[in-house]
Design a protein around this motif. Structure first.
Motif, PDB file in Angstrom:
ATOM      1  N   SER A  13       2.640  26.481  52.358  1.00  0.00           N
ATOM      2  CA  SER A  13       2.451  27.752  53.062  1.00  0.00           C
ATOM      3  C   SER A  13       1.983  27.513  54.492  1.00  0.00           C
ATOM      4  O   SER A  13       2.438  28.184  55.421  1.00  0.00           O
ATOM      5  N   PHE A  42      -0.763  33.763  53.102  1.00  0.00           N
ATOM      6  CA  PHE A  42      -0.486  33.086  51.836  1.00  0.00           C
ATOM      7  C   PHE A  42      -1.230  31.752  51.762  1.00  0.00           C
ATOM      8  O   PHE A  42      -1.642  31.325  50.690  1.00  0.00           O
ATOM      9  N   ASN A  45      -4.628  32.644  50.741  1.00  0.00           N
ATOM     10  CA  ASN A  45      -4.595  32.986  49.328  1.00  0.00           C
ATOM     11  C   ASN A  45      -4.561  31.725  48.461  1.00  0.00           C
ATOM     12  O   ASN A  45      -5.291  31.616  47.475  1.00  0.00           O
ATOM     13  N   ASN A  46      -3.735  30.757  48.817  1.00  0.00           N
ATOM     14  CA  ASN A  46      -3.648  29.522  48.041  1.00  0.00           C
ATOM     15  C   ASN A  46      -4.924  28.691  48.143  1.00  0.00           C
ATOM     16  O   ASN A  46      -5.328  28.050  47.169  1.00  0.00           O
ATOM     17  N   ALA A  70      -3.519  38.213  49.459  1.00  0.00           N
ATOM     18  CA  ALA A  70      -2.110  38.333  49.065  1.00  0.00           C
ATOM     19  C   ALA A  70      -1.540  39.685  49.477  1.00  0.00           C
ATOM     20  O   ALA A  70      -0.417  39.765  49.994  1.00  0.00           O
ATOM     21  N   SER A  73      -1.008  39.822  53.247  1.00  0.00           N
ATOM     22  CA  SER A  73       0.151  39.018  53.621  1.00  0.00           C
ATOM     23  C   SER A  73       1.452  39.754  53.321  1.00  0.00           C
ATOM     24  O   SER A  73       2.374  39.774  54.144  1.00  0.00           O
TER      25      SER A  73
END
Length: 96
Positions: A13, A42, A45-46, A70, A73
């Motif tokens: 990402s 993202f 988020n990851n 998320a 995004s």
């Protein structure tokens, strides 16, 4: 093994975000900007997913910040794909 997958997703990402934002800096196509910002979200988020499930599995839950990142995004991508592109069509004399 799961930790490696989460880290690889975050790195992928991040690479997408960097490449999209770098392309935006060269071409000034706004869809690249919105896509790059979406992938930056993202990445966040990851990173939160890795932190939540691997580093802090039982201490605290980061599900709300993960979902907010998320959603933000996806909203950036949605704005770029729908509203920003429709404004570009109107500016060129096309039907919107």
């Amino acid at each position: 093994m799961a930790a490696a997958v989460y880290l690889l997703c975050a790195l992928t990402s991040l690479a997408c975000a960097v490449l999209l934002l770098r392309a935006y800096a060269k071409s000034r196509v706004r869809l690249l900007l919105w896509s790059g910002l979406g992938f930056a979200g993202f990445t966040v988020n990851n990173a939160l997913l890795f932190t939540d499930l691997i580093l802090l599995p039982t201490d605290i839950s980061l599900i709300l910040p993960r979902n907010v990142a998320a959603l933000a995004s996806l909203l950036l991508l949605l704005y770029g794909l729908i509203w920003d592109m429709s404004e570009g069509r109107r500016g060129r004399g096309g039907e919107a």
